[in-house]
Design an enzyme around this catalytic site. Structure first.
Site, PDB file in Angstrom:
ATOM      1  N   HIS A   1       0.686  -1.080  -0.036  1.00  0.00           N
ATOM      2  CA  HIS A   1       0.059  -0.057  -0.140  1.00  0.00           C
ATOM      3  C   HIS A   1       0.951   1.349   0.078  1.00  0.00           C
ATOM      4  CE1 HIS A   1      -4.458  -1.167   1.318  1.00  0.00           C
ATOM      5  NE2 HIS A   1      -3.884  -2.030   0.361  1.00  0.00           N
TER       6      HIS A   1
ATOM      7  N   GLU B   1      -6.288  -0.695  -5.891  1.00  0.00           N
ATOM      8  CA  GLU B   1      -7.117   0.098  -5.253  1.00  0.00           C
ATOM      9  C   GLU B   1      -6.862   1.480  -5.532  1.00  0.00           C
ATOM     10  OE1 GLU B   1      -8.023  -1.182  -0.998  1.00  0.00           O
ATOM     11  OE2 GLU B   1      -6.478  -2.564  -1.345  1.00  0.00           O
TER      12      GLU B   1
END
Length: 335
Positions: A38, A107
């Site tokens: 991330h 994402e």
């Protein structure tokens, strides 16, 4: 035999802590370890987002036999697939064959940061398919020139390649994704214990069979703590983002967005979805949904940075014993 993994959550821990947890998880007996990749945490309360690939390189040197995996990397926006191919090859050498490259369509939270926007789902899946083509080509060691719809590669070659290659797992969430990726991946990655994912994968012509050479790899959050109320409060603070489901979560762009989207999620809502507290049998019951759905590998997420050491030293060993006693045998799934 079902394999059980430990999740190195970059959203909730710093890089030095993650390396320490990786070593402890191997020592206590986990079969494999997966690491999230991330740029931002889901919620500001989590407070971390170190670079996964640097940390995994350190983890590869700090451990000796546990399987390693990205869960998952998006090779389309924040990273060019040629760079992912190089990173994965290098990490496999450092891990001496223990690494699996887990890939997904990404994402918005992580991918929007490079300023290329956030494509629609169909475009993201098409980009991922082309990225896999690029990665596979580069992992042959040949000189690659590629002109595709989304990516260009000019006279590229990976000079340091592992003898054993790099196996690819791909995250799929439905029939269209399974049909698109099963023939080109080595393993399935699923975000929920859905037996249709496994049966659908095995029904695709040319796909490696789950239960044979392919693994079906899932992940489940838990929040172990000697005090149930403490566990519920921690899970609500750190993991209430989970309540939105991936169809929503994939499109939210910032931690502030996740905060707004989850403002009405109550602690009891989180406790209904995530096993919280000291009851290891409750954890086993929750995890069993995955092996009942045909998954061969299941990674646990222990929620929260504080309490990781205690979980690994006090609860993980007995939990692994219970999981292995309850899980089915006879499935291939070792990392």
């Amino acid at each position: 035999m079902t394999s059980f993994g430990y999740t190195l959550m970059t959203e909730q821990s710093g890089p030095l802590e993650l390396v320490g947890y990786a070593r402890a998880a191997e020592d206590v007996g986990f079969d494999f370890e997966v690491m999230s990749d991330h740029f931002s945490p889901w919620l500001s309360e989590q407070g971390h987002a170190p670079y996964a690939w640097t940390t995994l390189g350190a983890v590869a040197q700090a451990t000796s036999h546990v399987g390693l995996m990205t869960y998952v990397t998006c090779p389309t926006l924040r990273y060019h697939p040629a760079v992912v191919a190089q990173k994965a090859a290098t990490l496999q050498i450092l891990a001496e064959g223990r690494f699996t490259l887990g890939l997904g369509s990404g994402e918005n939270l992580n991918e929007h940061v490079v300023g290329h926007g956030w494509p629609a789902l169909q475009d993201r899946q098409a980009m991922l398919a082309e990225a896999i083509e690029v990665i596979r080509a580069l992992h042959t060691g040949e000189l690659v020139d590629h002109r595709g719809e989304y990516f260009q590669v000019d006279s590229a070659r990976i000079w340091d390649l592992p003898d054993e290659g790099v196996e690819l797992g791909v995250a799929v969430g439905g029939e269209r994704a399974i049909e698109a990726f099963a023939p080109f991946a080595d393993h399935l990655i699923g975000v929920e214990p859905d037996s249709d994912l496994v049966t659908g994968w095995n029904a695709v012509d040319g796909a490696p069979r789950i239960g044979g050479t392919a693994r079906a790899i899932g992940q489940i959050p838990i929040c172990w703590d000697p005090d149930e109320a403490t566990a519920v409060a921690k899970a609500h603070e750190q993991f209430r983002w989970f309540a939105g489901g991936w169809s929503v979560n994939a499109d939210l762009p910032t931690p502030a967005g996740f905060t707004g989207a989850t403002q009405f999620v109550r602690p009891e809502d989180v406790a209904d979805a995530i096993p919280c507290g000291p009851d290891l049998d409750a954890v086993v019951e929750a995890v069993s949904a995955y092996w009942k759905a045909g998954f061969t590998d299941i990674a646990l997420v222990q929620i929260g940075d504080d309490g990781q050491d205690r979980f690994l030293s006090e609860a993980a060993g007995p939990l692994l014993e219970k999981l292995r006693a309850a899980s089915p045998t006879g499935q291939e799934g070792a990392a």
